[in-house]
Design an enzyme around this catalytic site. Structure first.
Site, short mmCIF file in Angstrom:
data_model
loop_
_atom_site.label_atom_id
_atom_site.label_comp_id
_atom_site.label_asym_id
_atom_site.label_seq_id
_atom_site.Cartn_x
_atom_site.Cartn_y
_atom_site.Cartn_z
N ILE A 108 5.89 -37.15 7.33
CA ILE A 108 4.68 -36.49 6.85
C ILE A 108 4.79 -36.40 5.34
O ILE A 108 5.87 -36.16 4.80
CB ILE A 108 4.49 -35.10 7.49
CG1 ILE A 108 3.15 -34.48 7.07
CG2 ILE A 108 5.65 -34.17 7.16
CD1 ILE A 108 2.80 -33.21 7.84
N ILE A 138 10.14 -35.75 5.34
CA ILE A 138 9.12 -35.47 4.34
C ILE A 138 9.06 -36.63 3.36
O ILE A 138 10.08 -37.01 2.79
CB ILE A 138 9.43 -34.16 3.59
CG1 ILE A 138 9.72 -33.02 4.59
CG2 ILE A 138 8.27 -33.81 2.68
CD1 ILE A 138 8.62 -32.71 5.55
N LYS A 139 7.86 -37.18 3.18
CA LYS A 139 7.68 -38.32 2.28
C LYS A 139 7.42 -37.83 0.86
O LYS A 139 6.50 -37.05 0.62
CB LYS A 139 6.52 -39.20 2.74
CG LYS A 139 6.78 -39.95 4.04
CD LYS A 139 5.54 -40.68 4.52
CE LYS A 139 5.22 -41.90 3.68
NZ LYS A 139 4.11 -42.69 4.28
N ILE A 140 8.25 -38.32 -0.08
CA ILE A 140 8.08 -38.01 -1.49
C ILE A 140 8.09 -39.33 -2.26
O ILE A 140 8.99 -40.15 -2.06
CB ILE A 140 9.21 -37.10 -2.02
CG1 ILE A 140 9.22 -35.76 -1.27
CG2 ILE A 140 9.06 -36.87 -3.53
CD1 ILE A 140 10.36 -34.84 -1.68
#
Length: 367
Positions: A108, A138-140
């Site tokens: 996400i 977690i996508k960064i």
């Protein structure tokens, strides 16, 4: 005959699905893809959610209820995304457990409009707590501004999918952030054996940018359609050098798992090339390939799995030299792609929020 997608996993590459909708989960289709097609994980992005919100009515009750509660479009979207990712994580949980936490994860994304490390960290931590599943990532974005946030979150024990990588130089910074974050945890006496991370290297967009330039000059060195694979191959070479280093071995002895390269944007954009052109070329151990539905289906139908990364690495130096000799600066190209990628993600996010607002207005009007 073994399904080509299942064979990919046997060769060390995990096929993930670049798509998520509530209907995919609730219909049982996701469970079927896992059981019969060898699906090992899932990624999401604003464009995918936008299509799901605008094109279906499955989210209407949520949008109507939250609008009545005075929630804005951003809060509504986050609630939708978190709920869908939680459901997908639950379906993937057996894969996660069976693989020891290597696969069975769902990504996400933090808002692509964030350019400040502190704000990115705050949102990543909030999403991590909101989803509250060990198999969420977690996508960064792996931009210069994103690197400090990536390192901080990994050191905090958050699974991170570093996205929007185009250059090997930037990938080296991501590797350093990963290693130093794990070393920090070791120094604090904290566990590192369950931290999962992937580095998402975007592939086909390089050729989409480069090939028109080569076409204009007649492709003097015969490198059309080869820059993207060569660039990714050099990234994989750096990955292998990293996991062979003593620095990595010290972490591996404490249970650390490699930050796998993930090949993103592997659907073929140019009709002159086969529909699984990039998938076939970049089959390699300790990697992930996140496939949009059409490419996933195509590979399951006519893929010919075989580890070909050695050939790609061997050919890459000559191909990249040919690109340079053609007058194309790959460093400049990848820098432009990163800037364009951030803008595209931000525009997609803005369009998503506009779509949520429009749907909220429609639902209010229909009452």
């Amino acid at each position: 005959m073994t399904n080509p997608l299942i064979r990919l996993s046997e060769l060390g590459q995990s096929p993930w699905y670049d798509n998520i909708t509530r209907e995919l989960v609730t219909s049982g289709r996701l469970a079927e893809l896992i059981a019969k097609q060898g699906l090992r994980g899932m990624t999401s992005n604003p464009t995918i959610f936008e299509k799901a919100v605008a094109g279906t009515d499955v989210y209407d009750d949520t949008i109507r209820r939250m609008t009545d509660d005075g929630r804005d479009a951003s809060a509504i979207f986050e609630a939708i995304a978190v709920a869908d990712v939680q459901s997908a994580c639950d379906v993937f949980r057996p894969v996660y457990d069976a693989s020891g936490g290597v696969d069975g994860v769902v990504s996400i994304e933090v808002s692509p409009t964030l350019t400040d490390a502190r704000a990115t960290i705050a949102e990543a931590e909030r999403l991590w707590e909101s989803v509250s599943r060990p198999n969420v990532m977690i996508k960064i974005p792996g931009t210069a501004a994103g690197i400090p946030a990536i390192r901080h979150c990994l050191a905090a024990g958050i699974n991170i999918n570093i996205t929007l990588l185009f250059s090997v130089e930037r990938y080296a910074e991501v590797i350093e952030a990963f290693l130093s974050a794990l070393e920090e945890r070791v120094q604090r006496g904290e566990a590192i054996d369950r931290i999962a991370s992937v580095a998402s290297f975007f592939v086909s967009r390089v050729d989409t940018k480069v090939d028109p330039m080569l076409d204009k000059m007649g492709d003097p060195h015969g490198v059309r359609g080869k820059a993207a694979i060569a660039n990714a191959a050099m990234a994989y070479k750096l990955f292998e050098e990293t996991i062979a280093s003593q620095r990595w071995q010290r972490l591996a002895e404490k249970g650390a798992r490699p930050q796998r390269p993930l090949w993103a944007s592997t659907s073929t954009k140019d009709p002159k090339f086969p529909d699984i052109y990039y998938v076939e070329a970049l089959i390699a151990p300790h990697t992930v390939n996140t496939l949009p539905p059409d490419t996933f289906e195509a590979y399951g139908d006519h893929g010919k799995p075989e580890v070909r990364i050695r050939q790609a690495i061997a050919e890459a130096p000559a191909q990249l030299k040919g690109l340079a000799d053609s007058g194309i600066d790959l460093t400049q190209v990848t820098a432009e792609l990163e800037t364009e990628g951030v803008k595209k993600f931000s525009a997609s996010f803005a369009s998503l929020l506009s779509g949520v607002e429009a749907k909220a207005g429609e639902l209010a009007g229909s009452r």
